[in-house]
Design a protein around this motif. Structure first.
Motif, PDB file in Angstrom:
ATOM      1  N   SER A   1      11.777  14.761 -15.845  1.00  0.00           N
ATOM      2  CA  SER A   1      12.950  15.629 -15.748  1.00  0.00           C
ATOM      3  C   SER A   1      13.959  14.982 -14.814  1.00  0.00           C
ATOM      4  N   LEU A   2      15.198  15.460 -14.869  1.00  0.00           N
ATOM      5  CA  LEU A   2      16.247  14.923 -14.009  1.00  0.00           C
ATOM      6  C   LEU A   2      15.888  15.096 -12.535  1.00  0.00           C
ATOM      7  N   ALA A   3      15.293  16.241 -12.200  1.00  0.00           N
ATOM      8  CA  ALA A   3      14.914  16.494 -10.805  1.00  0.00           C
ATOM      9  C   ALA A   3      13.885  15.483 -10.323  1.00  0.00           C
ATOM     10  N   ARG A   4      12.928  15.143 -11.176  1.00  0.00           N
ATOM     11  CA  ARG A   4      11.902  14.171 -10.781  1.00  0.00           C
ATOM     12  C   ARG A   4      12.484  12.758 -10.650  1.00  0.00           C
ATOM     13  N   ILE A   5      13.412  12.414 -11.529  1.00  0.00           N
ATOM     14  CA  ILE A   5      14.068  11.103 -11.433  1.00  0.00           C
ATOM     15  C   ILE A   5      14.790  10.978 -10.089  1.00  0.00           C
ATOM     16  N   VAL A   6      15.534  12.026  -9.735  1.00  0.00           N
ATOM     17  CA  VAL A   6      16.255  12.031  -8.461  1.00  0.00           C
ATOM     18  C   VAL A   6      15.280  11.929  -7.292  1.00  0.00           C
ATOM     19  N   PHE A   7      14.186  12.687  -7.374  1.00  0.00           N
ATOM     20  CA  PHE A   7      13.204  12.680  -6.286  1.00  0.00           C
ATOM     21  C   PHE A   7      12.613  11.295  -6.077  1.00  0.00           C
ATOM     22  N   TRP A   8      12.148  10.633  -7.144  1.00  0.00           N
ATOM     23  CA  TRP A   8      11.488   9.336  -6.985  1.00  0.00           C
ATOM     24  C   TRP A   8      12.473   8.241  -6.547  1.00  0.00           C
ATOM     25  N   GLN A   9      13.702   8.295  -7.044  1.00  0.00           N
ATOM     26  CA  GLN A   9      14.698   7.317  -6.602  1.00  0.00           C
ATOM     27  C   GLN A   9      15.014   7.519  -5.116  1.00  0.00           C
ATOM     28  N   TRP A  10      15.141   8.785  -4.712  1.00  0.00           N
ATOM     29  CA  TRP A  10      15.388   9.086  -3.294  1.00  0.00           C
ATOM     30  C   TRP A  10      14.222   8.617  -2.435  1.00  0.00           C
ATOM     31  N   PHE A  11      13.006   8.914  -2.854  1.00  0.00           N
ATOM     32  CA  PHE A  11      11.807   8.547  -2.098  1.00  0.00           C
ATOM     33  C   PHE A  11      11.708   7.028  -1.955  1.00  0.00           C
ATOM     34  N   ASN A  12      11.956   6.305  -3.064  1.00  0.00           N
ATOM     35  CA  ASN A  12      11.861   4.841  -3.039  1.00  0.00           C
ATOM     36  C   ASN A  12      12.889   4.233  -2.100  1.00  0.00           C
ATOM     37  N   GLN A  13      14.133   4.697  -2.181  1.00  0.00           N
ATOM     38  CA  GLN A  13      15.171   4.114  -1.335  1.00  0.00           C
ATOM     39  C   GLN A  13      15.020   4.539   0.124  1.00  0.00           C
ATOM     40  N   SER A  14      14.414   5.674   0.370  1.00  0.00           N
ATOM     41  CA  SER A  14      14.122   6.065   1.753  1.00  0.00           C
ATOM     42  C   SER A  14      13.113   5.104   2.368  1.00  0.00           C
ATOM     43  N   HIS A  15      12.105   4.752   1.579  1.00  0.00           N
ATOM     44  CA  HIS A  15      11.108   3.788   2.055  1.00  0.00           C
ATOM     45  C   HIS A  15      11.740   2.413   2.248  1.00  0.00           C
ATOM     46  N   ASN A  16      12.555   1.983   1.265  1.00  0.00           N
ATOM     47  CA  ASN A  16      13.235   0.689   1.379  1.00  0.00           C
ATOM     48  C   ASN A  16      14.134   0.629   2.612  1.00  0.00           C
ATOM     49  N   ALA A  17      14.822   1.742   2.887  1.00  0.00           N
ATOM     50  CA  ALA A  17      15.704   1.790   4.051  1.00  0.00           C
ATOM     51  C   ALA A  17      14.911   1.580   5.333  1.00  0.00           C
TER      52      ALA A  17
ATOM     53  N   PRO B   1       0.801  -1.236   0.000  1.00  0.00           N
ATOM     54  CA  PRO B   1       0.000   0.000   0.000  1.00  0.00           C
ATOM     55  C   PRO B   1       0.831   1.282   0.000  1.00  0.00           C
ATOM     56  N   PHE B   2       1.936   1.290   0.739  1.00  0.00           N
ATOM     57  CA  PHE B   2       2.745   2.503   0.817  1.00  0.00           C
ATOM     58  C   PHE B   2       3.788   2.587  -0.301  1.00  0.00           C
ATOM     59  N   GLY B   3       4.200   1.431  -0.814  1.00  0.00           N
ATOM     60  CA  GLY B   3       5.243   1.431  -1.831  1.00  0.00           C
ATOM     61  C   GLY B   3       4.747   1.580  -3.256  1.00  0.00           C
ATOM     62  N   SER B   4       3.507   1.166  -3.520  1.00  0.00           N
ATOM     63  CA  SER B   4       2.983   1.206  -4.896  1.00  0.00           C
ATOM     64  C   SER B   4       2.947   2.611  -5.495  1.00  0.00           C
ATOM     65  N   PRO B   5       2.465   3.632  -4.767  1.00  0.00           N
ATOM     66  CA  PRO B   5       2.487   4.981  -5.352  1.00  0.00           C
ATOM     67  C   PRO B   5       3.900   5.456  -5.694  1.00  0.00           C
ATOM     68  N   ILE B   6       4.872   5.034  -4.880  1.00  0.00           N
ATOM     69  CA  ILE B   6       6.256   5.425  -5.144  1.00  0.00           C
ATOM     70  C   ILE B   6       6.751   4.767  -6.428  1.00  0.00           C
ATOM     71  N   LEU B   7       6.447   3.459  -6.566  1.00  0.00           N
ATOM     72  CA  LEU B   7       6.885   2.748  -7.765  1.00  0.00           C
ATOM     73  C   LEU B   7       6.188   3.277  -9.011  1.00  0.00           C
ATOM     74  N   ALA B   8       4.920   3.675  -8.865  1.00  0.00           N
ATOM     75  CA  ALA B   8       4.217   4.282  -9.998  1.00  0.00           C
ATOM     76  C   ALA B   8       4.928   5.562 -10.430  1.00  0.00           C
ATOM     77  N   GLY B   9       5.404   6.325  -9.463  1.00  0.00           N
ATOM     78  CA  GLY B   9       6.154   7.539  -9.772  1.00  0.00           C
ATOM     79  C   GLY B   9       7.444   7.245 -10.504  1.00  0.00           C
ATOM     80  N   LEU B  10       8.107   6.139 -10.133  1.00  0.00           N
ATOM     81  CA  LEU B  10       9.345   5.758 -10.813  1.00  0.00           C
ATOM     82  C   LEU B  10       9.114   5.433 -12.284  1.00  0.00           C
TER      83      LEU B  10
END
Length: 322
Positions: A111-127, A96-105
Motif C-alpha cells: 500500500s502507499l502507506a507501507r511504501i512511505v513507511f519503508w522509504q522513511w525507515f531506510n533513509q532514517s537509517h542511512n542518515a 545486520p540492521f539494514g537488511s530487514p529494512i531493505l527486505a521491507g522495501l
C-alpha cells in the motif's frame, strides 16, 4: 608467509593502493562479529595501541595481536573524534540492521502507506550511518543534518510513490509483468535518495573545509577542495551500493517463487527474501566502499594557495569518511 605483516599504527594491514587490498581491509571494517565486542575488550585494545604508540609496552605484543586490536578499534571508534559509534550506525552494523529494512522495501504489492513507511525507515537509517561516519575534523551544525534527513526522505518517498502511481495507471500490463516491474521500483528511489542524503548531510564540509595532513599525520590546514573530493567519492559509493542489493534479490526471488518449495509453502517467501537481501548486502557493502581508500590522497598543487605554501610534500592526505 605470515598473514600479518609488520605492524604500523598509520598503516593498513592490506595494500590500499589496490582494489583487492581495500576490499580485504573493508571486510575487516564491516565484519559484524565486532558488534559483540565488550567494553572491556575495546578498552584493552585501545590500551595496547596507546602503549605501542608511547613505547611503553610492558610485554612484547605480536603483529597478530596488534593488528587484531586495531581491527576492533577502527570498527567501533570514529577515526576523527575517537568516540564510540552507535551500533546500528557502524559499518559493521550496516548489514545486520539494514537488511530487514531493505527486505521491507522489496515486498511487492504494498500500500502507499507501507511504501512511505519503508522509504522513511531506510533513509532514517542511512542518515544515521552518514552522520556517524562523516569526516568530523570540523564541527557540523545540527541544522545541516536535519536538512539532509528531510531532503533524503522527501526524494525517496516522492520517487517511489510517483513510480507506483504510474504503474497502477498502466492497466494494460499483464499482472505478472506489473509485479516484476513493481519489485524494481525501490531501486531508483533508493539510489537517488541515498546520494541525496549524503550530499545534503555533508554539503556543509564544502563550505568550511576539512583537515588535510602530511605523511607524518601533522595537520597542514583546512581545505575546501579536499572536502569536495571526499564528498564526491563517497557519493559515488552511495550511488553504487543499493544497485546490487535491490536488483539481485528480486531476480532471485522471481526464480525461487517458481520452485515447488515456495509454491507449496508461501509463508517461506519472506524468510527467503530476507536471506537473499542479506547475502546481496553483505557482498555489495565492502565492494562499494572499496572503490576509494578511506584515507584520501590529493596533490598539494591542486589545493588552495595558502596550503601549498605550508608544505613541501607532493601529496597531502585527508579522512574521506565512509
Amino acid at each position: 608467509m605470515s598473514s600479518y605483516p609488520p605492524f604500523g599504527l598509520d598503516k593498513s594491514r592490506f595494500d590500499q593502493a589496490t582494489f583487492s587490498g581495500r576490499f580485504r581491509h573493508f571486510l575487516d571494517v564491516v565484519d559484524p562479529r565486532s558488534l559483540f565486542t565488550s567494553d572491556k575488550r575495546l578498552n584493552e585494545c585501545k590500551q595496547l595501541l596507546d602503549d605501542y604508540k608511547n613505547g611503553s609496552l610492558t610485554t612484547p605484543a605480536s603483529n597478530e595481536e596488534l593488528w587484531k586490536a586495531k581491527k576492533v578499534v577502527q570498527a567501533i571508534l570514529h577515526p576523527d573524534t575517537g568516540e564510540k559509534i552507535l551500533m546500528p550506525f557502524r559499518m559493521s552494523g550496516f548489514v545486520p540492521f539494514g537488511s530487514p529494512i531493505l527486505a521491507g522495501l522489496l515486498i511487492p504489492n504494498q500500500s502507499l502507506a507501507r511504501i512511505v513507511f519503508w522509504q522513511w525507515f531506510n533513509q532514517s537509517h542511512n542518515a544515521g550511518v552518514n552522520y556517524a561516519n562523516r569526516n568530523a575534523s570540523r564541527p557540523t551544525p545540527t541544522s545541516k543534518f536535519i536538512q539532509g534527513y528531510i531532503g533524503a526522505v522527501t526524494s525517496a518517498v516522492g520517487i517511489a510513490t510517483g513510480l507506483n502511481i504510474l504503474l497502477n495507471r498502466a492497466k494494460s500490463l499483464p499482472p505478472a509483468q506489473r509485479l516484476l516491474i513493481q519489485r524494481f521500483i525501490p531501486t531508483p528511489a533508493v539510489v537517488t535518495a541515498s546520494t541525496c542524503n549524503l550530499l545534503l548531510m555533508r554539503m556543509h564540509e564544502t563550505g568550511v573545509g576539512i583537515e588535510v595532513y602530511d605523511k607524518d599525520k601533522q595537520v597542514v590546514g583546512i581545505s575546501k577542495v579536499a572536502a569536495k573530493e571526499a564528498i564526491f567519492q563517497t557519493a559515488l559509493t552511495r550511488a553504487f551500493l543499493p544497485v546490487p542489493i535491490l536488483v539481485l534479490p528480486p531476480i532471485a526471488m522471481t526464480l525461487l517463487e517458481r520452485t515447488k518449495l515456495l509454491k507449496t509453502n508461501p509463508r517461506l517467501n519472506l524468510p527467503f527474501q530476507v536471506l537473499t537481501v542479506t547475502a546481496a548486502f553483505a557482498f555489495a557493502l565492502p565492494l562499494a566502499i572499496s572503490l576509494f581508500p578511506q584515507e584520501g590522497k590529493i596533490k598539494r598543487s591542486s589545493l588552495e594557495k595558502d596550503l601549498q605554501e605550508k608544505s613541501a610534500d607532493e601529496f597531502l592526505y585527508y579522512n574521506k569518511g565512509l
